[in-house]
Design a protein around this motif. Structure first.
Motif, PDB file in Angstrom:
ATOM      1  N   THR A  80      26.426  68.757  65.003  1.00  6.12           N
ATOM      2  CA  THR A  80      27.403  68.869  65.994  1.00  6.12           C
ATOM      3  C   THR A  80      28.220  70.071  65.298  1.00  6.12           C
ATOM      4  OG1 THR A  80      28.661  67.180  64.495  1.00  6.12           O
ATOM      5  CG2 THR A  80      27.460  66.576  66.397  1.00  6.12           C
ATOM      6  N   VAL A  81      28.238  70.645  64.170  1.00  4.75           N
ATOM      7  CA  VAL A  81      29.066  71.655  63.768  1.00  4.75           C
ATOM      8  C   VAL A  81      28.716  73.027  64.352  1.00  4.75           C
ATOM      9  CG1 VAL A  81      27.658  72.254  61.653  1.00  4.75           C
ATOM     10  CG2 VAL A  81      30.173  72.580  61.880  1.00  4.75           C
ATOM     11  N   ASP A  82      29.532  73.940  64.690  1.00  3.29           N
ATOM     12  CA  ASP A  82      29.069  75.245  65.355  1.00  3.29           C
ATOM     13  C   ASP A  82      28.985  76.189  63.979  1.00  3.29           C
ATOM     14  OD1 ASP A  82      31.909  77.153  65.249  1.00  3.29           O
ATOM     15  OD2 ASP A  82      32.310  75.010  65.749  1.00  3.29           O
ATOM     16  N   PRO A  83      28.100  77.345  64.406  1.00  2.00           N
ATOM     17  CA  PRO A  83      27.831  78.124  63.140  1.00  2.00           C
ATOM     18  C   PRO A  83      29.105  78.913  62.870  1.00  2.00           C
ATOM     19  CG  PRO A  83      26.463  78.575  65.049  1.00  2.00           C
ATOM     20  CD  PRO A  83      27.307  77.529  65.464  1.00  2.00           C
ATOM     21  N   ARG A  84      30.339  79.059  63.452  1.00  2.00           N
ATOM     22  CA  ARG A  84      31.558  79.839  62.837  1.00  2.00           C
ATOM     23  C   ARG A  84      32.022  78.632  62.141  1.00  2.00           C
ATOM     24  NH1 ARG A  84      34.921  84.598  65.030  1.00  2.00           N
ATOM     25  NH2 ARG A  84      36.139  84.908  63.466  1.00  2.00           N
ATOM     26  N   SER A  85      32.359  77.429  62.583  1.00  2.00           N
ATOM     27  CA  SER A  85      33.331  76.608  61.758  1.00  2.00           C
ATOM     28  C   SER A  85      32.358  76.284  60.387  1.00  2.00           C
ATOM     29  CB  SER A  85      33.411  75.375  62.418  1.00  2.00           C
ATOM     30  OG  SER A  85      33.980  75.632  63.765  1.00  2.00           O
ATOM     31  N   ALA A  86      31.058  76.233  60.214  1.00  2.00           N
ATOM     32  CA  ALA A  86      30.219  75.957  59.445  1.00  2.00           C
ATOM     33  C   ALA A  86      30.550  76.790  58.365  1.00  2.00           C
ATOM     34  CB  ALA A  86      28.458  76.001  59.820  1.00  2.00           C
ATOM     35  N   GLN A  87      31.058  78.042  58.488  1.00  2.00           N
ATOM     36  CA  GLN A  87      31.204  79.060  57.396  1.00  2.00           C
ATOM     37  C   GLN A  87      31.997  78.430  56.142  1.00  2.00           C
ATOM     38  OE1 GLN A  87      33.547  82.575  58.036  1.00  2.00           O
ATOM     39  NE2 GLN A  87      33.963  82.006  60.017  1.00  2.00           N
ATOM     40  N   LEU A  88      33.015  77.565  56.742  1.00  2.00           N
ATOM     41  CA  LEU A  88      33.949  77.172  55.437  1.00  2.00           C
ATOM     42  C   LEU A  88      33.058  76.148  54.783  1.00  2.00           C
ATOM     43  CD1 LEU A  88      36.870  75.912  58.174  1.00  2.00           C
ATOM     44  CD2 LEU A  88      36.782  77.653  56.459  1.00  2.00           C
ATOM     45  N   GLY A  89      32.059  75.573  55.120  1.00  2.00           N
ATOM     46  CA  GLY A  89      31.176  74.853  54.325  1.00  2.00           C
ATOM     47  C   GLY A  89      30.410  75.689  53.440  1.00  2.00           C
ATOM     48  N   LEU A  90      30.021  76.946  53.772  1.00  2.00           N
ATOM     49  CA  LEU A  90      29.628  77.908  52.725  1.00  2.00           C
ATOM     50  C   LEU A  90      30.539  78.305  51.839  1.00  2.00           C
ATOM     51  CD1 LEU A  90      27.354  81.173  53.557  1.00  2.00           C
ATOM     52  CD2 LEU A  90      29.737  81.459  52.437  1.00  2.00           C
ATOM     53  N   TRP A  91      31.770  78.465  52.007  1.00  2.00           N
ATOM     54  CA  TRP A  91      32.843  78.795  50.996  1.00  2.00           C
ATOM     55  C   TRP A  91      33.092  77.645  50.239  1.00  2.00           C
ATOM     56  CZ3 TRP A  91      33.605  83.586  50.330  1.00  2.00           C
ATOM     57  CH2 TRP A  91      33.593  84.634  51.533  1.00  2.00           C
ATOM     58  N   CYS A  92      32.832  76.255  50.467  1.00  2.00           N
ATOM     59  CA  CYS A  92      32.765  75.287  49.775  1.00  2.00           C
ATOM     60  C   CYS A  92      31.862  75.045  48.754  1.00  2.00           C
ATOM     61  CB  CYS A  92      33.030  73.903  50.684  1.00  2.00           C
ATOM     62  SG  CYS A  92      33.220  72.306  49.696  1.00  2.00           S
ATOM     63  N   LEU A  93      30.583  75.246  49.211  1.00  2.00           N
ATOM     64  CA  LEU A  93      29.452  75.615  48.267  1.00  2.00           C
ATOM     65  C   LEU A  93      29.652  76.752  47.357  1.00  2.00           C
ATOM     66  CD1 LEU A  93      25.750  74.729  49.047  1.00  2.00           C
ATOM     67  CD2 LEU A  93      26.251  76.942  47.938  1.00  2.00           C
ATOM     68  N   LEU A  94      30.074  77.754  47.668  1.00  2.00           N
ATOM     69  CA  LEU A  94      30.372  78.971  46.516  1.00  2.00           C
ATOM     70  C   LEU A  94      31.444  78.334  45.730  1.00  2.00           C
ATOM     71  CD1 LEU A  94      30.537  82.035  48.901  1.00  2.00           C
ATOM     72  CD2 LEU A  94      29.037  81.545  47.204  1.00  2.00           C
ATOM     73  N   ALA A  95      32.323  77.652  45.981  1.00  2.00           N
ATOM     74  CA  ALA A  95      33.428  77.489  45.115  1.00  2.00           C
ATOM     75  C   ALA A  95      32.993  76.307  44.305  1.00  2.00           C
ATOM     76  CB  ALA A  95      34.692  76.764  46.053  1.00  2.00           C
ATOM     77  N   GLU A  96      31.902  75.335  44.704  1.00  2.00           N
ATOM     78  CA  GLU A  96      31.554  74.371  43.982  1.00  2.00           C
ATOM     79  C   GLU A  96      30.336  74.692  42.767  1.00  2.00           C
ATOM     80  OE1 GLU A  96      32.483  70.130  46.227  1.00  2.00           O
ATOM     81  OE2 GLU A  96      30.721  71.195  46.786  1.00  2.00           O
ATOM     82  N   GLU A  97      29.519  75.718  43.553  1.00  2.00           N
ATOM     83  CA  GLU A  97      28.267  75.909  42.636  1.00  2.00           C
ATOM     84  C   GLU A  97      28.267  77.275  42.114  1.00  2.00           C
ATOM     85  OE1 GLU A  97      25.126  74.779  44.741  1.00  2.00           O
ATOM     86  OE2 GLU A  97      25.858  72.884  45.354  1.00  2.00           O
ATOM     87  N   TYR A  98      28.942  78.444  42.350  1.00  2.00           N
ATOM     88  CA  TYR A  98      29.197  79.577  41.787  1.00  2.00           C
ATOM     89  C   TYR A  98      30.348  80.026  41.073  1.00  2.00           C
ATOM     90  CZ  TYR A  98      25.161  81.253  44.840  1.00  2.00           C
ATOM     91  OH  TYR A  98      23.826  81.524  45.424  1.00  2.00           O
ATOM     92  N   THR A  99      30.320  80.082  39.917  1.00  2.00           N
ATOM     93  CA  THR A  99      31.367  80.308  38.750  1.00  2.00           C
ATOM     94  C   THR A  99      31.984  81.353  38.821  1.00  2.00           C
ATOM     95  OG1 THR A  99      29.732  80.559  37.216  1.00  2.00           O
ATOM     96  CG2 THR A  99      30.417  78.308  37.363  1.00  2.00           C
ATOM     97  N   GLY A 100      31.471  82.501  39.474  1.00  3.72           N
ATOM     98  CA  GLY A 100      32.113  83.962  39.559  1.00  3.72           C
ATOM     99  C   GLY A 100      32.348  84.555  40.804  1.00  3.72           C
ATOM    100  N   VAL A 101      33.299  84.170  41.463  1.00  6.22           N
ATOM    101  CA  VAL A 101      33.482  84.606  42.871  1.00  6.22           C
ATOM    102  C   VAL A 101      35.112  84.662  42.920  1.00  6.22           C
ATOM    103  CG1 VAL A 101      31.383  83.663  43.729  1.00  6.22           C
ATOM    104  CG2 VAL A 101      33.582  81.890  43.728  1.00  6.22           C
ATOM    105  N   SER A 102      35.295  85.863  43.710  1.00  8.75           N
ATOM    106  CA  SER A 102      36.818  86.002  44.027  1.00  8.75           C
ATOM    107  C   SER A 102      36.878  86.382  45.611  1.00  8.75           C
ATOM    108  CB  SER A 102      37.411  87.287  43.026  1.00  8.75           C
ATOM    109  OG  SER A 102      37.662  86.683  41.962  1.00  8.75           O
ATOM    110  N   ILE A 103      37.899  86.677  46.079  1.00  9.46           N
ATOM    111  CA  ILE A 103      37.999  87.023  47.287  1.00  9.46           C
ATOM    112  C   ILE A 103      39.436  87.901  47.496  1.00  9.46           C
ATOM    113  CG2 ILE A 103      39.071  84.798  48.440  1.00  9.46           C
ATOM    114  CD1 ILE A 103      37.514  85.664  50.852  1.00  9.46           C
ATOM    115  N   ILE A 104      39.392  88.861  48.234  1.00 13.73           N
ATOM    116  CA  ILE A 104      40.556  89.675  48.480  1.00 13.73           C
ATOM    117  C   ILE A 104      40.689  89.930  49.794  1.00 13.73           C
ATOM    118  CG2 ILE A 104      41.693  91.932  48.164  1.00 13.73           C
ATOM    119  CD1 ILE A 104      39.720  92.314  45.597  1.00 13.73           C
ATOM    120  N   GLY A 105      41.945  89.926  50.545  1.00  9.24           N
ATOM    121  CA  GLY A 105      41.997  90.274  51.901  1.00  9.24           C
ATOM    122  C   GLY A 105      43.386  90.266  52.458  1.00  9.24           C
TER     123      GLY A 105
END
Length: 463
Positions: free
Chosen positions: A249-274
């Protein structure tokens, strides 16, 4: 239906034009049980308003969510309706409740407290201050893709394996450090053009970070022309991403938040600038190290200061002027208007003195004194030339014109060097995962297997 005090104690009011606040508002609703939200929309923004309502109802109980259409009493035009909606929101945000229309007070009756959409920022800050670990876990649970409802039939699907594979196929490795350069784009006439991102500034950041550290810069957000490898620019539009969500049921654009969640939980070397954007607020809440850039003269430049020292990893840098030509031209042009028909142009007139000397394009001044030169235009091939015809001589091409004035200095349209250097220093401090293989240019070290050349098969004539 009006809100009931048994369900909510405070209600956020959000205009349908404020779509960038949806994720932080959703987080605030998740963190505070007695918080509600009322979406106001005009006829022209009806679809956006109802979409926001359904989005929030998918997260919290329907009794905490409502919407209402705002129309002009005497002018039926779409523009008048939208202006009326924004005027109502301004009354709420300025706490001018005595001048609010009666229907707003009916929707949110006393003793329920009526709040602007930005009130959610403080709700989040208070929750993190009380218990940062528990609040972060609750936020991750909101966006994690481990239990996504199926589109047809009962049951849920764990989409995290698909997202892991998506990142791996894109070239991401857990043993590397990445800094995401988040971009925001839109038409120059847009009300929030001062939040847009400069391609020139982002290219300079990309080159400097990649040249002087092992941190890999990655384009993210809207596509503005920055090319990186790997990339997450507008990935939610790509086929390899959209195909992952056809059965849920989730749409592709909303699902990007799940990608950021996975990066936060499983990738230890990430930062973001904006630059200022509601989209990069969620990565900060999920645990991704975040640098939030804001221009000093922004009317709400102090709102995100509430998170400093409370949301771990969140940092804010206020710059003296917007980081790019498009934003500065917007403010300068708005401030130069003889009449001030909108709050945007009025604000620009009051807060854009630092742009007074800026000139767009070429400016009259010292002439170009270089000597006019000509060079032959290369002729790579002439597919129409017959073998018996002579080759055509290249035609001269004008490279310079002595009548053209000198262009403006692009340095005047960029971040000050001190501000730029602070961003680079912050990006280079991205944690490097334990056991990471690094190189000074940020490229992934790969072992290339060289196969021994095989002996060519003997031809029939050699048999």
């Amino acid at each position: 239906m009006p809100f009931k005090s048994a369900d909510v104690e405070e209600v956020l009011v959000q205009g349908a034009h404020m779509s960038g606040d949806r994720n932080s508002i959703a987080t605030a609703l998740k963190l505070k049980a007695k918080l509600g939200v009322l979406i106001i929309y005009s006829p022209s923004l009806r679809v956006q308003g109802l979409e926001l309502e359904n989005f929030y109802k998918s997260i919290v109980d329907a009794s905490r969510v409502a919407s209402i259409q705002i129309i002009h009493s005497s002018d039926p035009s779409l523009a008048a309706g939208e202006k009326c909606m924004k005027d109502v929101y301004r009354l709420v945000s300025s706490r001018d409740f005595k001048n609010l229309p009666g229907f707003m007070k009916t929707m949110i009756p006393f003793p329920i407290r009526m709040c602007s959409a930005t009130f959610g920022t403080g709700v989040i800050a208070d929750a993190f201050q009380k218990d940062a670990g528990s609040t972060r876990n609750s936020t991750r649970a909101l966006w994690r893709l481990d239990k996504v409802p199926k589109k047809t039939g009962p049951g849920v699907i764990d989409k995290r394996p698909d997202v892991r594979k998506f990142l791996t196929d894109r070239g991401f490795l857990q043993k590397r450090a990445y800094v995401f350069l988040f971009a925001k784009e839109g038409p120059r006439r847009a009300e929030k053009a001062h939040h847009f991102t400069s391609i020139l500034t982002w290219r300079m950041l990309h080159e400097e970070i990649g040249r002087s550290s092992s941190v890999i810069p990655v384009a993210a957000g809207d596509y503005i022309g920055l090319r990186t490898l790997p990339t997450l620019a507008e990935f939610w539009k790509d086929t390899d991403w959209t195909q992952l969500w056809t059965d849920v049921t989730v749409d592709p654009r909303s699902a990007q938040l799940g990608l950021w969640c996975l990066l936060a939980e499983e990738y230890t070397g990430v930062s973001i600038i904006g630059m200022r954007s509601g989209m990069i607020e969620v990565p900060a809440l999920l645990g991704i190290r975040t640098l939030y850039l804001e221009e000093r003269f922004n009317q709400q430049a102090e709102r995100m200061a509430k998170w400093i020292g409370k949301v771990p990893g969140f940092e804010r840098q206020v710059v003296d002027k917007p980081a790019g030509i498009k934003q500065q031209l917007y403010w300068r042009n708005e401030s130069a208007k003889r009449y001030q028909p909108s709050a945007v142009s009025s604000h620009a007139a009051s807060n854009s003195a630092h742009l007074a000397g800026m000139v767009q394009g070429f400016r009259l001044g010292r002439p170009f004194r270089g000597q006019t030169r000509f060079t032959p235009a290369p002729v790579l091939n002439e597919p129409q030339r017959k073998p018996t015809e002579a080759r055509t001589r290249p035609q001269p091409t004008l490279l310079a014109n002595t009548r053209l004035p000198a262009p403006i200095d692009a340095a005047n349209l960029q971040l000050a060097k001190s501000e730029f250097d602070r961003i680079v220093t912050w990006a280079k401090a991205t944690p490097v995962p334990t056991g990471a293989t690094t190189s000074v240019h940020g490229s992934v070290a790969r072992v290339v297997e060289v196969q021994e050349p095989q002996e060519a098969p003997k031809s029939a004539t050699n048999l």
